[in-house]
Design a protein around this motif. Sequence first.
Motif, PDB file in Angstrom:
ATOM      1  N   ALA A 117       0.839  -1.200   0.000  1.00 33.76           N
ATOM      2  CA  ALA A 117       0.000   0.000   0.000  1.00 33.76           C
ATOM      3  C   ALA A 117       0.876   1.252   0.000  1.00 33.76           C
ATOM      4  CB  ALA A 117      -0.906  -0.009   1.224  1.00 33.76           C
ATOM      5  N   ILE A 118       0.559   2.184  -0.888  1.00 36.56           N
ATOM      6  CA  ILE A 118       1.252   3.476  -0.902  1.00 36.56           C
ATOM      7  C   ILE A 118       0.431   4.419  -0.038  1.00 36.56           C
ATOM      8  CG2 ILE A 118       2.183   5.329  -2.331  1.00 36.56           C
ATOM      9  CD1 ILE A 118       3.464   2.575  -2.784  1.00 36.56           C
ATOM     10  N   ASP A 119       0.745   4.442   1.257  1.00 41.93           N
ATOM     11  CA  ASP A 119      -0.039   5.244   2.187  1.00 41.93           C
ATOM     12  C   ASP A 119       0.692   6.529   2.541  1.00 41.93           C
ATOM     13  OD1 ASP A 119       2.006   4.378   3.872  1.00 41.93           O
ATOM     14  OD2 ASP A 119       0.765   2.877   4.864  1.00 41.93           O
ATOM     15  N   VAL A 154      -3.057  13.254  -7.429  1.00 40.04           N
ATOM     16  CA  VAL A 154      -3.775  14.388  -6.842  1.00 40.04           C
ATOM     17  C   VAL A 154      -3.362  15.695  -7.521  1.00 40.04           C
ATOM     18  CG1 VAL A 154      -4.068  13.289  -4.586  1.00 40.04           C
ATOM     19  CG2 VAL A 154      -1.999  14.613  -5.049  1.00 40.04           C
ATOM     20  N   PRO A 155      -4.242  16.707  -7.519  1.00 37.99           N
ATOM     21  CA  PRO A 155      -3.891  18.021  -8.063  1.00 37.99           C
ATOM     22  C   PRO A 155      -3.080  18.837  -7.064  1.00 37.99           C
ATOM     23  CG  PRO A 155      -6.135  18.065  -7.256  1.00 37.99           C
ATOM     24  CD  PRO A 155      -5.663  16.637  -7.092  1.00 37.99           C
ATOM     25  N   VAL A 156      -2.371  19.843  -7.571  1.00 34.37           N
ATOM     26  CA  VAL A 156      -1.642  20.777  -6.705  1.00 34.37           C
ATOM     27  C   VAL A 156      -2.590  21.915  -6.336  1.00 34.37           C
ATOM     28  CG1 VAL A 156       0.358  22.297  -6.503  1.00 34.37           C
ATOM     29  CG2 VAL A 156       0.515  20.213  -7.881  1.00 34.37           C
ATOM     30  N   ALA A 157      -2.747  22.173  -5.051  1.00 30.46           N
ATOM     31  CA  ALA A 157      -3.664  23.225  -4.593  1.00 30.46           C
ATOM     32  C   ALA A 157      -3.231  24.593  -5.106  1.00 30.46           C
ATOM     33  CB  ALA A 157      -3.717  23.240  -3.069  1.00 30.46           C
ATOM     34  N   ALA A 170       6.458  20.905   0.467  1.00 28.58           N
ATOM     35  CA  ALA A 170       5.992  20.112  -0.671  1.00 28.58           C
ATOM     36  C   ALA A 170       5.542  18.740  -0.214  1.00 28.58           C
ATOM     37  CB  ALA A 170       7.102  19.985  -1.717  1.00 28.58           C
ATOM     38  N   GLY A 171       6.330  18.119   0.672  1.00 25.48           N
ATOM     39  CA  GLY A 171       5.966  16.805   1.185  1.00 25.48           C
ATOM     40  C   GLY A 171       4.681  16.842   1.993  1.00 25.48           C
ATOM     41  N   ARG A 172       4.550  17.857   2.847  1.00 25.87           N
ATOM     42  CA  ARG A 172       3.330  17.981   3.655  1.00 25.87           C
ATOM     43  C   ARG A 172       2.108  18.185   2.776  1.00 25.87           C
ATOM     44  NH1 ARG A 172       5.447  21.971   8.577  1.00 25.87           N
ATOM     45  NH2 ARG A 172       6.678  20.376   9.695  1.00 25.87           N
ATOM     46  N   HIS A 173       2.274  18.978   1.733  1.00 20.88           N
ATOM     47  CA  HIS A 173       1.152  19.222   0.819  1.00 20.88           C
ATOM     48  C   HIS A 173       0.719  17.925   0.142  1.00 20.88           C
ATOM     49  CE1 HIS A 173      -0.500  20.155  -3.217  1.00 20.88           C
ATOM     50  NE2 HIS A 173      -1.201  21.035  -2.537  1.00 20.88           N
ATOM     51  N   LEU A 174       1.691  17.139  -0.300  1.00 22.78           N
ATOM     52  CA  LEU A 174       1.352  15.890  -0.970  1.00 22.78           C
ATOM     53  C   LEU A 174       0.666  14.924  -0.004  1.00 22.78           C
ATOM     54  CD1 LEU A 174       1.376  14.120  -3.442  1.00 22.78           C
ATOM     55  CD2 LEU A 174       3.756  13.510  -2.947  1.00 22.78           C
ATOM     56  N   VAL A 175       1.166  14.827   1.201  1.00 23.13           N
ATOM     57  CA  VAL A 175       0.540  13.961   2.209  1.00 23.13           C
ATOM     58  C   VAL A 175      -0.891  14.414   2.484  1.00 23.13           C
ATOM     59  CG1 VAL A 175       0.578  13.310   4.646  1.00 23.13           C
ATOM     60  CG2 VAL A 175       2.678  13.207   3.307  1.00 23.13           C
ATOM     61  N   ASP A 176      -1.102  15.718   2.634  1.00 22.92           N
ATOM     62  CA  ASP A 176      -2.446  16.248   2.904  1.00 22.92           C
ATOM     63  C   ASP A 176      -3.405  15.945   1.763  1.00 22.92           C
ATOM     64  OD1 ASP A 176      -1.588  17.227   5.328  1.00 22.92           O
ATOM     65  OD2 ASP A 176      -1.342  19.296   4.634  1.00 22.92           O
ATOM     66  N   ARG A 177      -2.938  16.155   0.525  1.00 22.44           N
ATOM     67  CA  ARG A 177      -3.813  15.910  -0.627  1.00 22.44           C
ATOM     68  C   ARG A 177      -4.158  14.428  -0.756  1.00 22.44           C
ATOM     69  NH1 ARG A 177      -6.357  20.324  -2.382  1.00 22.44           N
ATOM     70  NH2 ARG A 177      -6.647  19.341  -4.399  1.00 22.44           N
ATOM     71  N   LEU A 178      -3.195  13.567  -0.461  1.00 22.38           N
ATOM     72  CA  LEU A 178      -3.467  12.131  -0.508  1.00 22.38           C
ATOM     73  C   LEU A 178      -4.457  11.726   0.575  1.00 22.38           C
ATOM     74  CD1 LEU A 178       0.046  10.560  -1.217  1.00 22.38           C
ATOM     75  CD2 LEU A 178      -1.967  10.438  -2.689  1.00 22.38           C
ATOM     76  N   SER A 179      -4.309  12.314   1.753  1.00 18.14           N
ATOM     77  CA  SER A 179      -5.239  12.019   2.855  1.00 18.14           C
ATOM     78  C   SER A 179      -6.664  12.388   2.470  1.00 18.14           C
ATOM     79  CB  SER A 179      -4.824  12.778   4.115  1.00 18.14           C
ATOM     80  OG  SER A 179      -3.566  12.355   4.585  1.00 18.14           O
ATOM     81  N   ILE A 180      -6.823  13.552   1.850  1.00 20.21           N
ATOM     82  CA  ILE A 180      -8.151  14.000   1.404  1.00 20.21           C
ATOM     83  C   ILE A 180      -8.711  13.048   0.361  1.00 20.21           C
ATOM     84  CG2 ILE A 180      -9.385  15.815   0.162  1.00 20.21           C
ATOM     85  CD1 ILE A 180      -7.404  17.820   1.466  1.00 20.21           C
ATOM     86  N   ALA A 181      -7.867  12.666  -0.598  1.00 21.38           N
ATOM     87  CA  ALA A 181      -8.317  11.766  -1.661  1.00 21.38           C
ATOM     88  C   ALA A 181      -8.720  10.410  -1.098  1.00 21.38           C
ATOM     89  CB  ALA A 181      -7.199  11.596  -2.698  1.00 21.38           C
ATOM     90  N   GLN A 182      -7.951   9.908  -0.135  1.00 18.75           N
ATOM     91  CA  GLN A 182      -8.276   8.608   0.459  1.00 18.75           C
ATOM     92  C   GLN A 182      -9.565   8.668   1.262  1.00 18.75           C
ATOM     93  OE1 GLN A 182      -4.676   7.605   2.575  1.00 18.75           O
ATOM     94  NE2 GLN A 182      -3.544   7.159   0.693  1.00 18.75           N
ATOM     95  N   ARG A 183      -9.794   9.776   1.974  1.00 19.72           N
ATOM     96  CA  ARG A 183     -11.051   9.926   2.739  1.00 19.72           C
ATOM     97  C   ARG A 183     -12.250   9.966   1.776  1.00 19.72           C
ATOM     98  NH1 ARG A 183      -8.068  13.608   5.982  1.00 19.72           N
ATOM     99  NH2 ARG A 183      -9.044  15.377   4.909  1.00 19.72           N
ATOM    100  N   ASN A 184     -12.071  10.668   0.681  1.00 21.71           N
ATOM    101  CA  ASN A 184     -13.162  10.773  -0.301  1.00 21.71           C
ATOM    102  C   ASN A 184     -13.496   9.413  -0.920  1.00 21.71           C
ATOM    103  OD1 ASN A 184     -13.383  13.524   0.125  1.00 21.71           O
ATOM    104  ND2 ASN A 184     -12.102  14.074  -1.624  1.00 21.71           N
TER     105      ASN A 184
END
Length: 231
Positions: free
Chosen positions: A82-84, A174-177, A214-228
Amino acid sequence: MTAYEYPLSISADVDGEGDNSIYHKIRHEILAGDLTANERLKVSELAKKYGVSTNPVREALQQLRGEGLVIFVPNQGARIRAIDTDFVRDVSEVGQQLEPYLVRFFVETASQEDIDQLEAIQDEMEALNFSDKNKHADLDCQFHSTLYGNHYNRVAYKLWQQHRQILWAISTRVPVAIGRREAIFQEHRKLIECIKRQDADATSQTLYQHVRDAGRHLVDRLSIAQRNQKT
């Protein structure tokens, strides 16, 4: 990307094998989410899919096992890990340590021509303004390769290339905010100004923050995508 905002060009040749190797193709599909977590990887099916014999597929799976992307389960064969968000965080933290180390050499050795090249790349990146994500990836890779590419430590430089490619593939999910896009430009400009002053400490600190954010942003966007995906 950035220190990879986030991407490394999809056409980039990280270790001399080119982007057409079976290893690179399978790895990209795992990281980009085209192959799902825990999915079984059958050698015969992959060989048929890519039009090759089974030997290069087996070799690729062993390489991916060494990177921790593929897990071999007794009596079940190879499966995808899993790529978590923990994995992405850990990979990003490697960059936080590596890139400030690499950039110090550039600050100490950069010519005016090198700085002009950085500014030209940044001008083109800002003019593009994320209208083409792959083109932005290429430009961002050029920017950071200019900073690190002449470093004497080729092992460290190759590690950065591999690290960046991993984050690029993951970032395609994921997209870049919008807010992060403007921050990228500001951080690049600040890096250039620190380099012009030949301030290695300030450059390293600015780059550390750039990679961290950059790393925090990617982690946050992935978290949002996984929740969705779960809702």
